[in-house]
Design a protein around this motif. Sequence first.
Motif, PDB file in Angstrom:
ATOM      1  N   ARG A  16      13.817  78.827  39.730  1.00 31.19           N
ATOM      2  CA  ARG A  16      15.049  78.017  39.670  1.00 31.19           C
ATOM      3  C   ARG A  16      14.725  76.550  39.366  1.00 31.19           C
ATOM      4  O   ARG A  16      15.599  75.821  38.883  1.00 31.19           O
ATOM      5  CB  ARG A  16      15.831  78.138  40.971  1.00 31.19           C
ATOM      6  CG  ARG A  16      16.384  79.539  41.220  1.00 31.19           C
ATOM      7  CD  ARG A  16      17.401  79.562  42.329  1.00 31.19           C
ATOM      8  NE  ARG A  16      18.596  78.793  41.979  1.00 31.19           N
ATOM      9  CZ  ARG A  16      19.640  78.657  42.788  1.00 31.19           C
ATOM     10  NH1 ARG A  16      19.617  79.224  43.986  1.00 31.19           N
ATOM     11  NH2 ARG A  16      20.694  77.950  42.421  1.00 31.19           N
ATOM     12  N   LEU A  17      13.501  76.131  39.648  1.00 28.70           N
ATOM     13  CA  LEU A  17      13.091  74.765  39.321  1.00 28.70           C
ATOM     14  C   LEU A  17      12.463  74.676  37.934  1.00 28.70           C
ATOM     15  O   LEU A  17      11.961  73.624  37.536  1.00 28.70           O
ATOM     16  CB  LEU A  17      12.095  74.248  40.360  1.00 28.70           C
ATOM     17  CG  LEU A  17      12.619  74.020  41.772  1.00 28.70           C
ATOM     18  CD1 LEU A  17      11.577  73.265  42.598  1.00 28.70           C
ATOM     19  CD2 LEU A  17      13.922  73.252  41.781  1.00 28.70           C
ATOM     20  N   GLY A  18      12.475  75.786  37.214  1.00 28.24           N
ATOM     21  CA  GLY A  18      11.960  75.754  35.840  1.00 28.24           C
ATOM     22  C   GLY A  18      10.512  76.148  35.697  1.00 28.24           C
ATOM     23  O   GLY A  18       9.947  76.058  34.605  1.00 28.24           O
ATOM     24  N   HIS A  19       9.876  76.608  36.790  1.00 28.38           N
ATOM     25  CA  HIS A  19       8.468  77.018  36.690  1.00 28.38           C
ATOM     26  C   HIS A  19       8.355  78.364  36.016  1.00 28.38           C
ATOM     27  O   HIS A  19       9.118  79.285  36.298  1.00 28.38           O
ATOM     28  CB  HIS A  19       7.833  77.083  38.076  1.00 28.38           C
ATOM     29  CG  HIS A  19       6.400  77.525  38.048  1.00 28.38           C
ATOM     30  ND1 HIS A  19       6.000  78.797  38.413  1.00 28.38           N
ATOM     31  CD2 HIS A  19       5.269  76.872  37.673  1.00 28.38           C
ATOM     32  CE1 HIS A  19       4.698  78.903  38.263  1.00 28.38           C
ATOM     33  NE2 HIS A  19       4.237  77.753  37.824  1.00 28.38           N
ATOM     34  N   ARG A  20       7.363  78.475  35.141  1.00 25.58           N
ATOM     35  CA  ARG A  20       7.077  79.759  34.500  1.00 25.58           C
ATOM     36  C   ARG A  20       5.694  80.202  34.883  1.00 25.58           C
ATOM     37  O   ARG A  20       4.722  79.488  34.668  1.00 25.58           O
ATOM     38  CB  ARG A  20       7.187  79.625  32.969  1.00 25.58           C
ATOM     39  CG  ARG A  20       8.567  79.199  32.509  1.00 25.58           C
ATOM     40  CD  ARG A  20       8.698  79.236  31.011  1.00 25.58           C
ATOM     41  NE  ARG A  20       8.609  80.618  30.505  1.00 25.58           N
ATOM     42  CZ  ARG A  20       8.918  80.957  29.261  1.00 25.58           C
ATOM     43  NH1 ARG A  20       9.312  80.032  28.409  1.00 25.58           N
ATOM     44  NH2 ARG A  20       8.807  82.197  28.862  1.00 25.58           N
ATOM     45  N   ALA A  21       5.599  81.374  35.475  1.00 29.24           N
ATOM     46  CA  ALA A  21       4.316  81.878  35.961  1.00 29.24           C
ATOM     47  C   ALA A  21       3.353  82.058  34.807  1.00 29.24           C
ATOM     48  O   ALA A  21       3.748  82.457  33.716  1.00 29.24           O
ATOM     49  CB  ALA A  21       4.526  83.200  36.691  1.00 29.24           C
TER      50      ALA A  21
END
Length: 253
Positions: free
Chosen positions: A248-253
């Motif tokens: 939801r904070l824009g992090h992409r694994a």
Amino acid sequence: MSSQTVATVERAADVLVRFAEAGTSTLGVTELADSLGMSKAAVHRVLASLRSRGLVELDEDSRRYSLGLTAMRLGLAYLDRIDIRRLAAPELAGLSARTTETATLSIRTGLSRVYIDQVKPPREVIMAVSLGVPYPLHAGGSSKAFLAFLPEVEIDSYLSAPLDPLTPATVTDPERLRTELALIRRRGYAMSISERQRGAASVAAPILDHHSLPAAVISVCGPAERFVGEADVCAAALLEATDRLSARLGHRA
């Protein structure tokens, strides 16, 4: 609004979402047309409209498009309005209910971090934390979860200063701590047994932002004697929660 206008808006939205999900910073007209099932002419029209508003940019040499300055401003506006405490509240409640232990939320304040929220389970013997009290970044699960995911230069700077113990179990040797931080990064969470508070144990994981930096940390904690046996189950539930919040904070694994 006419059906044709609605369709045009939907196509423009599909193109923007495709840029966000593509896994690459640039896309060509053919790639967009093929992946969205649109004609190249339709893609060209959409891109021209988006480009006129700064939502996409064209590299004249490669003829490939990327997200533009206006798209960045929209993303930053979304991130600015996020209240991490409000965002995390349902996950804390769910974690506490699922694990029957206390779930906490911490934020970083310089070289320290503080608890800003907690949800306690309805059982007789529990752990509770003090909100707003600063703790160093090397003592305890939540602290180490912050420290492990900071940029290397910040970790080096922090470890170059003397590390004071809060309990006899606090790790204060820089090299030993470096080894542990590497393990935390690999598995995604930190574990602590009596490092910040005697008799307490926890697992903690960061909520990562779109720069892969820790925006906050969530922990699950309980009395050490009981918690050690359930730490793996708690860690699995914890990582599910922090993965959702990081996304939801824009992090992409």
